[in-house]
Design a protein around this motif. Structure first.
Motif, PDB file in Angstrom:
ATOM      1  N   ASP A 182       0.807  -1.220   0.000  1.00  0.00           N
ATOM      2  CA  ASP A 182       0.000   0.000   0.000  1.00  0.00           C
ATOM      3  C   ASP A 182       0.840   1.270   0.000  1.00  0.00           C
ATOM      4  OD1 ASP A 182      -2.285  -1.517   0.007  1.00  0.00           O
ATOM      5  OD2 ASP A 182      -2.513  -1.486   2.190  1.00  0.00           O
ATOM      6  N   GLY A 183       2.144   1.137   0.079  1.00  0.00           N
ATOM      7  CA  GLY A 183       3.021   2.300   0.138  1.00  0.00           C
ATOM      8  C   GLY A 183       3.584   2.703  -1.210  1.00  0.00           C
ATOM      9  N   TRP A 184       4.840   3.129  -1.187  1.00  0.00           N
ATOM     10  CA  TRP A 184       5.494   3.664  -2.382  1.00  0.00           C
ATOM     11  C   TRP A 184       5.451   2.687  -3.544  1.00  0.00           C
ATOM     12  CZ3 TRP A 184       9.699   1.465  -4.819  1.00  0.00           C
ATOM     13  CH2 TRP A 184      10.230   2.212  -5.871  1.00  0.00           C
ATOM     14  N   TYR A 185       5.681   1.402  -3.277  1.00  0.00           N
ATOM     15  CA  TYR A 185       5.757   0.469  -4.397  1.00  0.00           C
ATOM     16  C   TYR A 185       4.403   0.299  -5.085  1.00  0.00           C
ATOM     17  CZ  TYR A 185       6.911  -3.321  -7.478  1.00  0.00           C
ATOM     18  OH  TYR A 185       7.106  -4.064  -8.627  1.00  0.00           O
ATOM     19  N   GLY A 186       3.314   0.361  -4.314  1.00  0.00           N
ATOM     20  CA  GLY A 186       1.994   0.284  -4.927  1.00  0.00           C
ATOM     21  C   GLY A 186       1.762   1.426  -5.898  1.00  0.00           C
ATOM     22  N   ASP A 187       2.251   2.628  -5.549  1.00  0.00           N
ATOM     23  CA  ASP A 187       2.147   3.771  -6.463  1.00  0.00           C
ATOM     24  C   ASP A 187       3.020   3.555  -7.697  1.00  0.00           C
ATOM     25  OD1 ASP A 187       0.397   5.077  -4.799  1.00  0.00           O
ATOM     26  OD2 ASP A 187       1.950   6.237  -3.782  1.00  0.00           O
ATOM     27  N   TYR A 188       4.232   3.040  -7.469  1.00  0.00           N
ATOM     28  CA  TYR A 188       5.143   2.770  -8.588  1.00  0.00           C
ATOM     29  C   TYR A 188       4.503   1.785  -9.567  1.00  0.00           C
ATOM     30  CZ  TYR A 188       8.878   0.437 -11.147  1.00  0.00           C
ATOM     31  OH  TYR A 188       9.631  -0.126 -12.142  1.00  0.00           O
ATOM     32  N   LEU A 189       3.824   0.805  -9.029  1.00  0.00           N
ATOM     33  CA  LEU A 189       3.210  -0.241  -9.847  1.00  0.00           C
ATOM     34  C   LEU A 189       2.222   0.353 -10.855  1.00  0.00           C
ATOM     35  CD1 LEU A 189       3.489  -3.411  -9.643  1.00  0.00           C
ATOM     36  CD2 LEU A 189       1.286  -3.380  -8.465  1.00  0.00           C
ATOM     37  N   LYS A 190       1.498   1.398 -10.448  1.00  0.00           N
ATOM     38  CA  LYS A 190       0.499   2.007 -11.333  1.00  0.00           C
ATOM     39  C   LYS A 190       1.115   2.492 -12.626  1.00  0.00           C
ATOM     40  CE  LYS A 190      -2.718   3.662  -7.790  1.00  0.00           C
ATOM     41  NZ  LYS A 190      -3.335   4.867  -7.174  1.00  0.00           N
ATOM     42  N   GLY A 191       2.277   3.106 -12.512  1.00  0.00           N
ATOM     43  CA  GLY A 191       2.909   3.645 -13.713  1.00  0.00           C
ATOM     44  C   GLY A 191       3.732   2.638 -14.469  1.00  0.00           C
ATOM     45  N   ALA A 192       4.217   1.618 -13.782  1.00  0.00           N
ATOM     46  CA  ALA A 192       5.159   0.686 -14.394  1.00  0.00           C
ATOM     47  C   ALA A 192       4.488  -0.365 -15.269  1.00  0.00           C
ATOM     48  CB  ALA A 192       5.987  -0.002 -13.311  1.00  0.00           C
ATOM     49  N   PHE A 193       3.229  -0.694 -14.969  1.00  0.00           N
ATOM     50  CA  PHE A 193       2.591  -1.803 -15.674  1.00  0.00           C
ATOM     51  C   PHE A 193       1.174  -1.435 -16.097  1.00  0.00           C
ATOM     52  CE2 PHE A 193       5.544  -3.672 -12.558  1.00  0.00           C
ATOM     53  CZ  PHE A 193       6.378  -4.376 -13.418  1.00  0.00           C
ATOM     54  N   ALA A 194       0.879  -1.694 -17.376  1.00  0.00           N
ATOM     55  CA  ALA A 194      -0.473  -1.429 -17.865  1.00  0.00           C
ATOM     56  C   ALA A 194      -1.489  -2.334 -17.179  1.00  0.00           C
ATOM     57  CB  ALA A 194      -0.534  -1.619 -19.378  1.00  0.00           C
ATOM     58  N   ASP A 195      -1.079  -3.563 -16.850  1.00  0.00           N
ATOM     59  CA  ASP A 195      -1.974  -4.499 -16.156  1.00  0.00           C
ATOM     60  C   ASP A 195      -1.816  -4.374 -14.641  1.00  0.00           C
ATOM     61  OD1 ASP A 195       0.588  -5.540 -16.170  1.00  0.00           O
ATOM     62  OD2 ASP A 195      -0.036  -7.606 -16.487  1.00  0.00           O
ATOM     63  N   TYR A 196      -1.757  -3.142 -14.185  1.00  0.00           N
ATOM     64  CA  TYR A 196      -1.554  -2.835 -12.771  1.00  0.00           C
ATOM     65  C   TYR A 196      -2.557  -3.559 -11.871  1.00  0.00           C
ATOM     66  CZ  TYR A 196      -2.795  -0.171  -8.574  1.00  0.00           C
ATOM     67  OH  TYR A 196      -3.156   0.182  -7.306  1.00  0.00           O
ATOM     68  N   VAL A 197      -3.816  -3.555 -12.247  1.00  0.00           N
ATOM     69  CA  VAL A 197      -4.851  -4.129 -11.378  1.00  0.00           C
ATOM     70  C   VAL A 197      -4.591  -5.615 -11.146  1.00  0.00           C
ATOM     71  CG1 VAL A 197      -7.306  -4.560 -11.107  1.00  0.00           C
ATOM     72  CG2 VAL A 197      -6.540  -2.400 -12.108  1.00  0.00           C
ATOM     73  N   ASP A 198      -4.236  -6.335 -12.204  1.00  0.00           N
ATOM     74  CA  ASP A 198      -3.953  -7.769 -12.070  1.00  0.00           C
ATOM     75  C   ASP A 198      -2.715  -8.010 -11.214  1.00  0.00           C
ATOM     76  OD1 ASP A 198      -6.115  -8.486 -13.630  1.00  0.00           O
ATOM     77  OD2 ASP A 198      -4.973  -8.461 -15.490  1.00  0.00           O
ATOM     78  N   ARG A 199      -1.689  -7.216 -11.412  1.00  0.00           N
ATOM     79  CA  ARG A 199      -0.451  -7.398 -10.641  1.00  0.00           C
ATOM     80  C   ARG A 199      -0.666  -7.031  -9.169  1.00  0.00           C
ATOM     81  NH1 ARG A 199       4.471  -7.821 -13.956  1.00  0.00           N
ATOM     82  NH2 ARG A 199       3.848  -7.781 -16.139  1.00  0.00           N
ATOM     83  N   PHE A 200      -1.490  -6.030  -8.930  1.00  0.00           N
ATOM     84  CA  PHE A 200      -1.798  -5.647  -7.556  1.00  0.00           C
ATOM     85  C   PHE A 200      -2.501  -6.803  -6.841  1.00  0.00           C
ATOM     86  CE2 PHE A 200      -4.223  -3.370  -4.252  1.00  0.00           C
ATOM     87  CZ  PHE A 200      -3.206  -2.624  -3.677  1.00  0.00           C
ATOM     88  N   GLU A 201      -3.417  -7.467  -7.557  1.00  0.00           N
ATOM     89  CA  GLU A 201      -4.100  -8.638  -7.000  1.00  0.00           C
ATOM     90  C   GLU A 201      -3.100  -9.740  -6.655  1.00  0.00           C
ATOM     91  OE1 GLU A 201      -7.633  -9.668  -6.607  1.00  0.00           O
ATOM     92  OE2 GLU A 201      -7.696  -7.510  -6.333  1.00  0.00           O
ATOM     93  N   GLU A 202      -2.126  -9.936  -7.524  1.00  0.00           N
ATOM     94  CA  GLU A 202      -1.117 -10.967  -7.277  1.00  0.00           C
ATOM     95  C   GLU A 202      -0.294 -10.639  -6.035  1.00  0.00           C
ATOM     96  OE1 GLU A 202       1.193 -11.727 -10.758  1.00  0.00           O
ATOM     97  OE2 GLU A 202      -0.558 -12.134 -11.994  1.00  0.00           O
ATOM     98  N   LEU A 203       0.043  -9.363  -5.854  1.00  0.00           N
ATOM     99  CA  LEU A 203       0.799  -8.979  -4.658  1.00  0.00           C
ATOM    100  C   LEU A 203      -0.017  -9.224  -3.397  1.00  0.00           C
ATOM    101  CD1 LEU A 203       2.641  -5.689  -5.726  1.00  0.00           C
ATOM    102  CD2 LEU A 203       3.565  -8.007  -5.554  1.00  0.00           C
ATOM    103  N   LYS A 204      -1.326  -9.025  -3.494  1.00  0.00           N
ATOM    104  CA  LYS A 204      -2.180  -9.269  -2.334  1.00  0.00           C
ATOM    105  C   LYS A 204      -2.119 -10.744  -1.896  1.00  0.00           C
ATOM    106  CE  LYS A 204      -4.221  -5.260  -1.468  1.00  0.00           C
ATOM    107  NZ  LYS A 204      -4.133  -4.590  -0.150  1.00  0.00           N
ATOM    108  N   ALA A 205      -1.821 -11.627  -2.874  1.00  0.00           N
ATOM    109  CA  ALA A 205      -1.697 -13.041  -2.533  1.00  0.00           C
ATOM    110  C   ALA A 205      -0.543 -13.282  -1.568  1.00  0.00           C
ATOM    111  CB  ALA A 205      -1.495 -13.869  -3.805  1.00  0.00           C
ATOM    112  N   LEU A 206       0.439 -12.398  -1.591  1.00  0.00           N
ATOM    113  CA  LEU A 206       1.583 -12.530  -0.681  1.00  0.00           C
ATOM    114  C   LEU A 206       1.175 -12.337   0.778  1.00  0.00           C
ATOM    115  CD1 LEU A 206       4.532 -10.675  -2.462  1.00  0.00           C
ATOM    116  CD2 LEU A 206       4.420 -13.094  -1.843  1.00  0.00           C
TER     117      LEU A 206
END
Length: 668
Positions: free
Chosen positions: A510-534
């Protein structure tokens, strides 16, 4: 042009027994009178065979190879079909216009592009070059655009513009439907797109999407060229028509102006809208081509009658009027019904799969290569990967890399590793170079200064990163982001001290890396879901050192279990990547609402493509099918949440499957 079914083949073409080599459905489609034809080829029904024999049949009726246009989605498909045509007729593939939409678009533009002021010496730029040119273009319009990490990097921005171009939708609509993380800045994208198009024109280059856009422009704006194509190609044949995007469908319509077109596909297997495929193309084909004759190829040579009965049940649940009626018919003997398997959680689901696989391979002699685990999203396979690794079961991921090797997962783990152990320079470098203009040497200098300050002030290295001495070593382009970066590291450190590893992981996401993820990947929503699995994975551990050690050890173990193509191994793949493949035994995992269909589809009240994806998953199985779902989701953290079976399971009549109950102490 009417066909004479009793006509002798032209000189040089050997006689072909079409009646003997095709079933009734295939034969009727292959020998159909010229005109607009829509061939609905069900899963496993011999679609490629039908299209190949259609080409051979046209040749046998005196149609010249140069009068046939064959459009496919992969060069492999085109080569295989034309090679088979050569085996049947003796006519070389080079005599046809056959290939992918993009390759034939390039061919047309190279010959006739001057009609739309495209010089013959234009060059094609690849994906990397396209992104680089877009980056230069955007920075010429707004030097600061890419400095904000929540904005798309050149790659994701290119994906947005590309999807808009291929679907012929506005950038605004494209963002709303597919890239919600960019909604607040989507108004900035149109000027970038215009400037990018202008720069390509100035440099006399075209990108991959231009091969379609400019081909359509050529057909629309150069009437003499369009007329030439319409008369030259007496027969236009299109493979996998359900996968066409808006540009491709419009190209086909223009090329088939005289309606001598055969489109072969299956509306029930349209599953690629996220990359531009438009379900409406196949559904409205008859309206755009008056007099269309519909052919259905429904005999399935792959699966047992019981598996096909369940597949037909999936199709029956589709909304009335929003699909073509079809019913797969089996060519095989009866066998066991598919199984629906309810487990307590993801781990028990994985344990069941291992036990069943061992029985299949050791007791029943089934090759591991003929067993597949299918899933909607990568995170749903995490527990299976871990269980296979612990049990020593060889496996091969055919849809990308292992969960813990996915780029965003490795980034987040590196961030957590560094916070836990600030002396870990490898973890530090992986994370800090994500900031603008910080390379490996810069990362080393910053760490060295931070370490010196930490020792001088007798503080933790994390606590001195924000000081002026350290910040002075940070590249200017990264300084605006530095404070947020440092604050996020401190928050993760604080969470590690006072809370669980799962909470620390959640804080990191939920911090800096989550913000970075938005700009780094077009499929941000899917990758965010995958991180939640961690988070759920971390919930197994009470100490951070145990979690980090487990990740490294499991990653090493999964590397050992990953095998090359010569070793027998269970196949793990997303359903999207499994389309077109088949296996003796298929396990579909994560069949719970919110997982398959996914949460976003449910919230948008748009699950039809997900249902078609389920149909594709079911029809991959030849002999045995296991549909598995957990009662409890563990990926959201300790304790998990209760899940409901997928609505796709609930829609099925119960007589189509056998429920398989797990007996937790005595097997099943």
């Amino acid at each position: 042009m009417d066909f004479d079914l009793d006509a002798r083949p032209p000189s040089g073409i050997p006689p072909i027994d079409f009646r003997g080599e095709l079933n009734d459905d295939q034969y009727n489609a292959v020998t159909a009178e010229p005109g607009p034809l829509l061939v609905l080829a069900g899963a496993g029904s011999g679609k490629t065979r039908t299209l190949t024999y259609r080409v051979a049949y046209l040749l046998s009726q005196g149609v010249k190879p140069s009068e046939i246009l064959l459009l496919t989605f992969t060069n492999k498909a085109s080569k295989e079909m034309l090679h088979r045509v050569q085996e049947l007729t003796g006519i070389e593939p080079a005599r046809f216009w056959g290939g992918t939409f993009h390759s034939l678009g390039h061919r047309a533009l190279r010959i006739y592009g001057e009609a739309i002021k495209l010089t013959r010496n234009f060059t094609i730029i690849d994906a990397d070059e396209s992104e680089s040119l877009l980056k230069q273009t955007v920075e010429s319009v707004d030097k600061t655009f890419f400095k904000d990490k929540t904005r798309p990097r050149p790659g994701p921005l290119f994906n947005v513009l590309s999807l808009a171009r291929n679907t012929q939708l506005s950038i605004n609509v494209t963002v709303q439907q597919n890239f919600p993380q960019y909604d607040e800045i989507q108004h900035r994208f149109e000027p970038f797109a215009e400037a990018y198009a202008k720069r390509k024109q100035e440099q006399n280059v075209v990108d991959y999407d231009d091969l379609l856009e400019l081909w359509l422009k050529l057909l629309n704006e150069a009437p003499e060229v369009a007329e030439y194509f319409a008369h030259r190609f007496r027969h236009v044949l299109v493979d996998e028509y359900q996968d066409t995007n808006t540009l491709q469908a419009q190209i086909v319509d223009k090329l088939a102006a005289h309606h001598q077109v055969m489109a072969v596909g299956d509306d029930a297997q349209c599953i690629y809208s996220w990359r531009g495929a438009d379900f409406e193309n196949i559904m409205t084909f008859e309206g755009r081509h008056p007099g269309t004759v519909l052919h259905r190829i429904e005999t399935n040579y792959r699966s047992t009658p019981e598996i096909l009965a369940l597949a037909n049940g999936v199709l029956l649940a589709q909304p009335v009027g929003r699909h073509f009626e079809k019913e797969l018919r089996a060519d095989r003997d009866h066998s066991q019904k598919p199984y629906v398997v309810q487990t307590m959680d993801d781990r028990e689901q994985a344990e069941f799969i291992i036990k069943r696989i061992r029985s299949l391979t050791e007791d029943e002699g089934i090759s591991a290569n003929e067993i597949a685990i299918l899933y909607r999203s990568h995170f749903l396979a995490l527990e299976v990967q871990l269980a296979f690794s612990k049990a020593g079961v060889p496996y091969q991921i055919t849809s990308g890399v292992k969960f813990f090797e996915r780029q965003h997962v490795r980034d987040l783990v590196a961030l957590v590793r560094f916070v836990y152990n600030p002396a870990d320079t490898q973890a530090w470098q992986r994370v800090v170079v994500l900031l603008p203009k910080i390379g490996e040497k810069g990362a080393q200098k910053i760490h060295a200064v931070a370490l010196e300050n930490a020792q001088l002030l007798q503080k933790n290295l994390i606590d001195v990163l924000h000081t002026d001495d350290v910040k002075s070593k940070v590249a200017k382009a990264a300084r605006d982001d530095w404070d947020n970066f440092c604050d996020s590291l401190r928050q993760v450190a604080s969470s590690m001290e006072t809370d669980t590893p799962a909470a620390a992981i959640e804080t990191a996401i939920d911090g800096w890396y989550g913000d970075y993820l938005k700009g780094a990947f077009a499929d941000y929503v899917d990758r965010f879901e995958e991180l939640k699995a961690l988070i759920g994975f971390a919930g197994r551990n009470e100490e951070m050192q145990d979690l980090l050690a487990q990740i490294v050890l499991l990653n090493g173990e999964t590397s050992d279990q990953q095998v090359d193509g010569d070793t027998e191994a269970i196949k793990l793949t997303t359903v999207h990547q499994a389309k077109g493949l088949e296996y003796d035994v298929v396990f579909v995992v994560g069949l719970a609402d919110g997982q398959f269909p996914g949460r976003r589809s449910i919230e948008a009240d748009d699950v039809e493509e997900e249902r078609r994806l389920f149909y594709v998953a079911v029809t991959r199985a030849r002999n045995e099918l296991y549909l598995c779902y957990p009662k409890v989701a563990t990926r959201g953290g300790p304790g998990g949440m209760l899940l409901q079976p997928s609505r796709f399971l609930m829609e099925l009549p119960t007589d189509l499957y056998e429920p398989l109950r797990i007996k937790r102490r005595f097997g099943w």
